[in-house]
Design an enzyme around this catalytic site. Structure first.
Site, mmCIF file in Angstrom:
data_model
loop_
_atom_site.group_PDB
_atom_site.id
_atom_site.type_symbol
_atom_site.label_atom_id
_atom_site.label_comp_id
_atom_site.label_asym_id
_atom_site.label_seq_id
_atom_site.Cartn_x
_atom_site.Cartn_y
_atom_site.Cartn_z
ATOM 1 N N HIS A 78 0.863 -1.178 0.000
ATOM 2 C CA HIS A 78 0.000 0.000 0.000
ATOM 3 C C HIS A 78 0.905 1.234 0.000
ATOM 4 C CE1 HIS A 78 -4.254 -1.388 1.278
ATOM 5 N NE2 HIS A 78 -3.658 -2.347 0.592
ATOM 6 N N GLU B 142 1.051 4.070 1.608
ATOM 7 C CA GLU B 142 1.575 4.597 2.871
ATOM 8 C C GLU B 142 2.745 3.777 3.386
ATOM 9 O OE1 GLU B 142 -2.953 5.317 2.940
ATOM 10 O OE2 GLU B 142 -1.516 3.880 2.109
ATOM 11 N N ARG C 287 8.604 2.815 4.234
ATOM 12 C CA ARG C 287 9.769 1.953 4.004
ATOM 13 C C ARG C 287 10.828 2.693 3.185
ATOM 14 N NH1 ARG C 287 8.743 -3.581 5.298
ATOM 15 N NH2 ARG C 287 10.687 -4.122 4.252
ATOM 16 N N CYS D 155 -6.537 3.073 4.602
ATOM 17 C CA CYS D 155 -7.475 1.962 4.753
ATOM 18 C C CYS D 155 -7.600 1.595 6.223
ATOM 19 C CB CYS D 155 -7.020 0.762 3.924
ATOM 20 S SG CYS D 155 -5.505 -0.032 4.512
ATOM 21 N N CYS E 38 -3.569 0.321 7.074
ATOM 22 C CA CYS E 38 -2.698 1.495 7.162
ATOM 23 C C CYS E 38 -3.091 2.380 8.330
ATOM 24 C CB CYS E 38 -2.750 2.286 5.852
ATOM 25 S SG CYS E 38 -1.978 1.429 4.460
ATOM 26 N N LYS F 210 -1.393 0.845 11.350
ATOM 27 C CA LYS F 210 0.057 1.016 11.328
ATOM 28 C C LYS F 210 0.455 2.465 11.588
ATOM 29 C CE LYS F 210 1.072 -3.001 8.431
ATOM 30 N NZ LYS F 210 1.682 -3.535 7.202
#
Length: 406
Positions: A80, A82, A87, A145, A205, A208
């Site tokens: 995804h 985001e 990363r 999401c 997301c 996270k």
């Protein structure tokens, strides 16, 4: 000139538009156009200067059924937008650490070397820090999401009446798959959203990003080299038409599900630092809303783009475009294997690092369990048990973490 948020979005869009054609969604001969979410990270200097440091596009993730089969550390499990942007940001930071470690005269635009007086216990020995005169802003072209987008999901239903709780979805407190059972809000969810998609192990997301308000944007490997204190998101930017205040407050805010950790602080510079959510007026050219104006279109793209000032690559299905998932040469620079290799190489260049911090770090799993990450692990455990309840700890990384060694 526009607002600071609009200017930050423009800076990210400009970097994306400079990417090669193969990194962008396709427009077909019948006039239909693919869409894809975009996310980016910028830093703002004290003078208001905006520098884009990372971006990613993508909307897919690895099915749980393939996680163990493709667990060599070369395939990304979540691409995804985001997550790719975060990363990529960490990869850029790790490259900056490598440059600082290999060149005494190098001056980083974002990192500084820490003074001896800043280093204390074994878990606070990172040699670098993000500069204090910088603020981090993150942009998402779609609402993340999960919990932060549930109102949007409900609005898109032909019948927005919340689905009734049944015996099959009664265990809401332990999290749901995708966007089903949307009568339950404030819970941990997994990707993806579509009911007909294979189950994944990737958390949403929203979940996270909520956790990043406590652990900072730094990943585990980068947290060994950079202090987390200045690595928190200051502002999350969403398009005004994809922003629902009640959803974002519930997903991220101290009055929502993060209430149990409000005002929490931990050792080694960790704390609950909620970001502000602001809006921008500018639409992404390949957003779902723009693509949706074409009556022939609205197909999601399977192409993911990654960009930093030092790197650019294009991915499909979690590996480099044109490579198979089983091909080791398809490993993204953002993959665990590549990050691990760069981390080990960088650590080898830093003579001043106390050996005790890395004595047991002979594999990826050892790194995750190392003394240098003890406080970070404590933060994650506390947040998952008190605020993000239902975040199960099953991991598809075990085989890779146990096997990969320098």
């Amino acid at each position: 000139m526009g607002t600071l948020e609009d200017r930050a979005v423009i800076a990210i869009h400009e970097k994306f538009h400079g990417l090669p054609r193969k990194s962008k969604p396709r427009t077909f001969t019948n006039g239909s156009q693919e869409w894809v979410p975009l996310s980016g990270i910028v830093v703002i200097g004290e003078d208001g200067a905006i520098t884009c440091l990372a971006l990613g596009t993508g909307m897919k993730c690895l099915p749980g059924s393939k996680s163990l089969l493709l667990d060599s550390g070369t395939v990304l499990h979540d691409w995804h937008a985001e997550i790719l942007a975060i990363r990529a940001f960490n990869y850029f930071l790790l490259q900056e650490c490598h440059q600082l470690a290999s060149c005494a005269n190098y001056t980083s635009p974002i990192l500084r070397r820490r003074q001896a007086r800043e280093l204390s216990e074994v878990q606070n020995l990172q040699p670098f820090s993000i500069r204090e005169d910088l603020r981090i802003m993150m942009y998402c072209s779609e609402a993340p999401c999960g919990d932060a987008s549930m109102e949007l999901v409900m609005e898109a239903q032909a019948d927005p009446t919340p689905w009734p709780v049944t015996a099959s979805n009664e265990k809401a407190a332990s999290g749901f798959l995708g966007r089903g059972s949307f009568s339950q809000l404030g819970v941990v969810r997994r990707k993806p959203s579509r009911a007909d998609s294979p189950i994944t192990l990737s958390k949403s997301c929203s979940d996270k990003l909520a956790l990043k308000q406590c652990t900072s944007l730094l990943s585990s490997p980068v947290s060994l080299l950079i202090s987390p204190g200045n690595a928190y998101i200051d502002t999350l930017i969403l398009p005004y038409h994809r922003y629902r205040p009640e959803a974002c407050e519930r997903a991220f805010g101290p009055a929502g599900r993060m209430l149990p950790v409000d005002n929490s602080t931990w050792l080694a510079g960790y704390e609950f630092r909620p970001f502000r959510v602001e809006t921008a007026e500018i639409d992404f050219h390949y957003s779902r809303r723009v693509a949706g104006t074409n009556l022939n279109g609205r197909k999601g793209s399977n192409i993911s783009a990654v960009w930093t000032p030092r790197h650019q690559e294009t991915l499909i299905n979690g590996v480099l475009q044109g490579r198979k998932q089983t091909d080791p040469l398809g490993a993204s620079a953002l993959s665990r294997m590549q990050i691990w290799n760069l981390l080990v190489e960088t650590i080898g260049l830093i003579d001043a690092l106390p050996p005790r911090n890395f004595l047991k770090m002979s594999s990826y799993l050892d790194m995750k369990k190392s003394d240098g990450l003890e406080h970070r692990r404590r933060v994650k455990d506390d947040v998952k048990s008190e605020a993000l309840k239902g975040w199960s700890n099953e991991s598809s990384n075990t085989l890779f973490e146990e096997a990969v060694r320098p």
